[in-house]
Scaffold this motif. Structure first.
Motif, PDB file in Angstrom:
ATOM      1  N   THR A  57      10.162 -52.380 -30.431  1.00 49.82           N
ATOM      2  CA  THR A  57       8.968 -51.831 -30.920  1.00 49.82           C
ATOM      3  C   THR A  57       8.976 -50.342 -31.341  1.00 49.82           C
ATOM      4  O   THR A  57      10.005 -49.917 -30.991  1.00 49.82           O
ATOM      5  CB  THR A  57       7.770 -52.040 -29.833  1.00 49.82           C
ATOM      6  OG1 THR A  57       8.253 -51.281 -28.702  1.00 49.82           O
ATOM      7  CG2 THR A  57       7.598 -53.485 -29.223  1.00 49.82           C
ATOM      8  N   VAL A 102       6.250 -57.400 -37.542  1.00 56.64           N
ATOM      9  CA  VAL A 102       4.730 -57.419 -37.308  1.00 56.64           C
ATOM     10  C   VAL A 102       4.230 -56.129 -37.422  1.00 56.64           C
ATOM     11  O   VAL A 102       4.695 -55.305 -36.729  1.00 56.64           O
ATOM     12  CB  VAL A 102       4.376 -58.232 -36.077  1.00 56.64           C
ATOM     13  CG1 VAL A 102       2.988 -58.175 -35.838  1.00 56.64           C
ATOM     14  CG2 VAL A 102       5.061 -59.573 -36.072  1.00 56.64           C
ATOM     15  N   LEU A 103       3.198 -55.652 -38.069  1.00 58.96           N
ATOM     16  CA  LEU A 103       2.570 -54.601 -38.061  1.00 58.96           C
ATOM     17  C   LEU A 103       1.215 -54.651 -37.342  1.00 58.96           C
ATOM     18  O   LEU A 103       0.517 -55.419 -37.618  1.00 58.96           O
ATOM     19  CB  LEU A 103       2.260 -54.148 -39.717  1.00 58.96           C
ATOM     20  CG  LEU A 103       3.451 -54.014 -40.587  1.00 58.96           C
ATOM     21  CD1 LEU A 103       2.894 -53.860 -41.951  1.00 58.96           C
ATOM     22  CD2 LEU A 103       4.606 -53.331 -40.269  1.00 58.96           C
ATOM     23  N   HIS A 104       1.075 -54.100 -36.432  1.00 60.11           N
ATOM     24  CA  HIS A 104      -0.141 -54.122 -35.353  1.00 60.11           C
ATOM     25  C   HIS A 104      -1.113 -53.320 -35.465  1.00 60.11           C
ATOM     26  O   HIS A 104      -2.348 -53.601 -35.115  1.00 60.11           O
ATOM     27  CB  HIS A 104       0.656 -53.864 -33.922  1.00 60.11           C
ATOM     28  CG  HIS A 104       1.925 -54.943 -33.304  1.00 60.11           C
ATOM     29  ND1 HIS A 104       1.460 -56.229 -32.780  1.00 60.11           N
ATOM     30  CD2 HIS A 104       3.044 -54.750 -33.496  1.00 60.11           C
ATOM     31  CE1 HIS A 104       2.420 -56.651 -32.656  1.00 60.11           C
ATOM     32  NE2 HIS A 104       3.663 -55.868 -32.763  1.00 60.11           N
ATOM     33  N   ALA A 105      -1.026 -52.161 -35.942  1.00 58.59           N
ATOM     34  CA  ALA A 105      -2.289 -51.094 -36.003  1.00 58.59           C
ATOM     35  C   ALA A 105      -1.734 -49.914 -36.805  1.00 58.59           C
ATOM     36  O   ALA A 105      -0.834 -49.441 -37.109  1.00 58.59           O
ATOM     37  CB  ALA A 105      -2.774 -50.531 -34.770  1.00 58.59           C
ATOM     38  N   PHE A 152      -5.509 -55.902 -39.135  1.00 60.22           N
ATOM     39  CA  PHE A 152      -4.187 -56.209 -38.422  1.00 60.22           C
ATOM     40  C   PHE A 152      -4.117 -57.375 -37.429  1.00 60.22           C
ATOM     41  O   PHE A 152      -5.362 -57.773 -36.971  1.00 60.22           O
ATOM     42  CB  PHE A 152      -3.713 -55.041 -37.542  1.00 60.22           C
ATOM     43  CG  PHE A 152      -3.332 -53.991 -38.603  1.00 60.22           C
ATOM     44  CD1 PHE A 152      -1.883 -53.862 -38.933  1.00 60.22           C
ATOM     45  CD2 PHE A 152      -4.292 -52.825 -39.042  1.00 60.22           C
ATOM     46  CE1 PHE A 152      -1.646 -52.798 -39.811  1.00 60.22           C
ATOM     47  CE2 PHE A 152      -3.731 -51.881 -39.773  1.00 60.22           C
ATOM     48  CZ  PHE A 152      -2.595 -51.852 -40.323  1.00 60.22           C
ATOM     49  N   PRO A 153      -3.203 -57.991 -37.089  1.00 57.07           N
ATOM     50  CA  PRO A 153      -1.753 -57.573 -37.318  1.00 57.07           C
ATOM     51  C   PRO A 153      -1.188 -58.288 -38.903  1.00 57.07           C
ATOM     52  O   PRO A 153      -2.030 -59.366 -39.316  1.00 57.07           O
ATOM     53  CB  PRO A 153      -0.891 -58.268 -36.402  1.00 57.07           C
ATOM     54  CG  PRO A 153      -1.688 -59.485 -36.032  1.00 57.07           C
ATOM     55  CD  PRO A 153      -3.130 -59.128 -36.052  1.00 57.07           C
ATOM     56  N   TYR A 154      -0.524 -57.686 -39.525  1.00 58.42           N
ATOM     57  CA  TYR A 154      -0.068 -58.250 -40.708  1.00 58.42           C
ATOM     58  C   TYR A 154       1.378 -58.549 -40.433  1.00 58.42           C
ATOM     59  O   TYR A 154       2.209 -58.019 -39.303  1.00 58.42           O
ATOM     60  CB  TYR A 154      -0.002 -57.151 -41.899  1.00 58.42           C
ATOM     61  CG  TYR A 154      -1.099 -56.660 -42.402  1.00 58.42           C
ATOM     62  CD1 TYR A 154      -1.515 -57.233 -43.453  1.00 58.42           C
ATOM     63  CD2 TYR A 154      -1.991 -55.810 -41.863  1.00 58.42           C
ATOM     64  CE1 TYR A 154      -3.029 -56.987 -44.112  1.00 58.42           C
ATOM     65  CE2 TYR A 154      -3.030 -55.247 -42.426  1.00 58.42           C
ATOM     66  CZ  TYR A 154      -3.511 -55.921 -43.591  1.00 58.42           C
ATOM     67  OH  TYR A 154      -4.786 -55.638 -43.832  1.00 58.42           O
ATOM     68  N   LYS A 155       2.288 -59.368 -41.159  1.00 51.84           N
ATOM     69  CA  LYS A 155       3.670 -59.709 -41.123  1.00 51.84           C
ATOM     70  C   LYS A 155       4.158 -59.416 -42.452  1.00 51.84           C
ATOM     71  O   LYS A 155       3.712 -59.840 -43.313  1.00 51.84           O
ATOM     72  CB  LYS A 155       3.992 -61.345 -40.811  1.00 51.84           C
ATOM     73  CG  LYS A 155       3.632 -61.650 -39.211  1.00 51.84           C
ATOM     74  CD  LYS A 155       3.939 -62.955 -38.787  1.00 51.84           C
ATOM     75  CE  LYS A 155       3.899 -63.375 -37.446  1.00 51.84           C
ATOM     76  NZ  LYS A 155       4.073 -64.807 -37.196  1.00 51.84           N
ATOM     77  N   GLU A 208       2.183 -48.988 -36.120  1.00 49.70           N
ATOM     78  CA  GLU A 208       2.735 -49.580 -34.894  1.00 49.70           C
ATOM     79  C   GLU A 208       3.450 -50.856 -35.422  1.00 49.70           C
ATOM     80  O   GLU A 208       2.799 -51.431 -36.193  1.00 49.70           O
ATOM     81  CB  GLU A 208       1.734 -49.869 -33.840  1.00 49.70           C
ATOM     82  CG  GLU A 208       1.444 -48.543 -33.261  1.00 49.70           C
ATOM     83  CD  GLU A 208       0.396 -48.745 -32.041  1.00 49.70           C
ATOM     84  OE1 GLU A 208       0.496 -50.059 -31.510  1.00 49.70           O
ATOM     85  OE2 GLU A 208      -0.138 -48.214 -31.452  1.00 49.70           O
ATOM     86  N   TRP A 209       4.505 -51.103 -34.899  1.00 42.51           N
ATOM     87  CA  TRP A 209       5.204 -52.224 -35.601  1.00 42.51           C
ATOM     88  C   TRP A 209       6.215 -53.077 -34.467  1.00 42.51           C
ATOM     89  O   TRP A 209       6.429 -52.326 -33.409  1.00 42.51           O
ATOM     90  CB  TRP A 209       6.147 -52.002 -36.591  1.00 42.51           C
ATOM     91  CG  TRP A 209       7.404 -51.084 -36.251  1.00 42.51           C
ATOM     92  CD1 TRP A 209       7.364 -49.791 -36.481  1.00 42.51           C
ATOM     93  CD2 TRP A 209       8.510 -51.176 -35.811  1.00 42.51           C
ATOM     94  NE1 TRP A 209       8.143 -48.973 -35.705  1.00 42.51           N
ATOM     95  CE2 TRP A 209       9.564 -50.014 -35.662  1.00 42.51           C
ATOM     96  CE3 TRP A 209       9.240 -52.422 -35.462  1.00 42.51           C
ATOM     97  CZ2 TRP A 209      10.410 -49.938 -34.991  1.00 42.51           C
ATOM     98  CZ3 TRP A 209      10.690 -52.503 -34.850  1.00 42.51           C
ATOM     99  CH2 TRP A 209      11.230 -51.080 -34.816  1.00 42.51           C
TER     100      TRP A 209
END
Length: 438
Positions: A362, A258-261, A325-328, A355-356
């Protein structure tokens, strides 16, 4: 008490970071898990942190690059040594060592112990009686080794402290690297791979470079695939806008990352470069503007803002909705993030942080241009050149008489349309009655 020069130098670097970031002590303190007053003491030089890790986190928050972080760590190491030197007299064990000689008078109290020593001189019994009051003089003679013992003990303590101080940097130098693992074990790899493209052109051809050379010393514009080599040879800097494409792909087909920001960190701001601007296009343009993240580098704290794309390749212009975001991502489902960073008023050096999280882990990945910050400079007021392929030389807009628009270039006597969409056709026909297709 005046501050040590090393402490003052370290505090000055911390103050510069805080001033450049612009956030308050309270806000930065919360991000660093320290109080505002503690952070203020770091900046004033009243306190030197015991570990570099908290300072390194501050440097990352304030956008310091690798070179700045190394300089900051070196300054902290010297300041920490100064702090320990200043603190060492307080807990000095010298009084405890001097107490040991104090016990010597007790063994010396029984005169039989020291008695055998004067036996060689005992043949003068008459001298022994008169010398009884002089016995106290003999004690200083016997006690003479006590200062020597104290000095020796102090020397041992100094050597021990010196060894501890010299050994300390090698131990704490690894402290700023929390990801390091136990000896004999390797750090776990990232659960994804990533790569970048930093020499992109808008619409496949439109881009501007700033070059500190006269037009006659600049080679013709290269094809898009050779832009990196051309820019490196000429020492070129992105003019006005830099496009960066980040491709992220997971390592597992089932375990998603997961890509958060995506954060923007500006390392340095300076006045725009006073160089010539060279455009790689001459009226070209694409029918599709992909969705992307727009970054205004002129803002005090730039953000990566998602922006819709446009598709004008069909009969109607279609909007490509932006996705935030988020992306997977997985190994079979990668993701491309396109960042458009623009500036008009600065020569900005910047990088990105992604951030992931995955499988309980994390982290943050720093996105740079081959280990260096990206660089974009404004072009306002700079001489702009386009390349005249017919004459094989760079000419100014005023020389060429061309007005370059997105997808359209208007000449004095005709209108040239290259790869134009229906929208572009409409714009073209409003400017001229003569149409030349290329």
């Amino acid at each position: 008490m005046p501050k040590d020069a090393a402490v003052e130098e370290f505090a000055g670097l911390v103050r510069a970071l805080k001033a450049r970031d612009g956030r308050s002590y309270e806000v930065l303190g919360r991000r660093l898990s320290v109080s505002a007053s503690t952070l203020h003491r770091y900046c004033s030089g009243a306190t030197v942190p015991e570990e570099f890790a908290v300072v390194d986190r501050l440097a990352l928050l304030c956008g310091a690059d690798e070179e700045e972080r190394r300089a900051l760590e070196a300054a902290w190491t010297e300041a920490d040594r100064a702090r320990r030197r200043a603190a060492s007299p307080a807990p000095t064990p010298v009084p405890a060592v001097s107490a040991a000689p104090e016990s010597n008078p007790e063994p010396s109290a029984p005169e039989p112990g020291p008695g055998p020593a004067p036996d060689p001189t005992a043949p003068d019994p008459s001298a022994a009686d008169p010398s009884a009051p002089e016995a106290p003089r003999a004690r200083p003679h016997r006690g003479a080794p006590a200062p020597l013992l104290v000095a020796a003990a102090v020397a041992l303590v100094v050597f021990a402290l010196a060894a501890a101080l010299l050994g300390h940097p090698t131990r704490t130098a690894s402290a700023p690297a929390p990801p390091s693992t136990a000896p004999g074990r390797t750090a776990a790899p990232l659960p994804f791979t990533w790569n970048i493209g930093s020499q992109l052109r808008e619409g496949g051809c439109g881009h501007t470079y700033l070059v500190d050379r006269a037009p006659r010393a600049v080679a013709p514009p290269p094809v898009a695939a050779d832009s990196g080599a051309w820019a490196g040879t000429h020492g070129a800097v992105h003019g006005g806008e830099a496009l960066v494409r980040i491709t992220v792909q997971g390592r597992s087909p089932s375990d998603a990352v997961v890509l958060h920001a995506l954060h923007v960190r500006v390392v340095d701001r300076a006045a725009p470069l006073p160089w010539n601007a060279y455009r790689m296009d001459n009226g070209c343009g694409g029918a599709v503007t992909p969705r992307h993240f727009a970054v205004d580098l002129d803002r005090p704290r730039p953000l990566a803002r998602p922006v819709d794309g446009l598709d004008a390749s069909g009969a109607k212009v279609r909007k490509i909705p932006a996705v935030s975001f988020p992306y997977k991502v997985t190994s079979s489902d990668p993701e491309e993030l396109l960042v458009s960073a623009r500036t008009a008023g600065c020569d900005c050096r910047w990088y990105l942080e992604l951030e992931w999280s995955a499988g309980g882990r994390t982290g943050t990945v720093r996105i740079t241009d081959g280990g260096k910050p990206f660089r974009t400079s404004g072009t306002r007021g700079r001489p702009a050149y386009v390349h005249d392929s017919a004459e094989g030389r760079w000419i100014t807009d005023s020389d060429s008489g061309l007005m370059v628009c997105r997808g359209v270039s208007v000449g004095h006597r005709h209108l040239r349309v290259s790869g134009a969409s229906p929208v572009t056709w409409g714009l073209a026909l409003t400017h001229s009655a003569h149409l030349l297709l290329t």
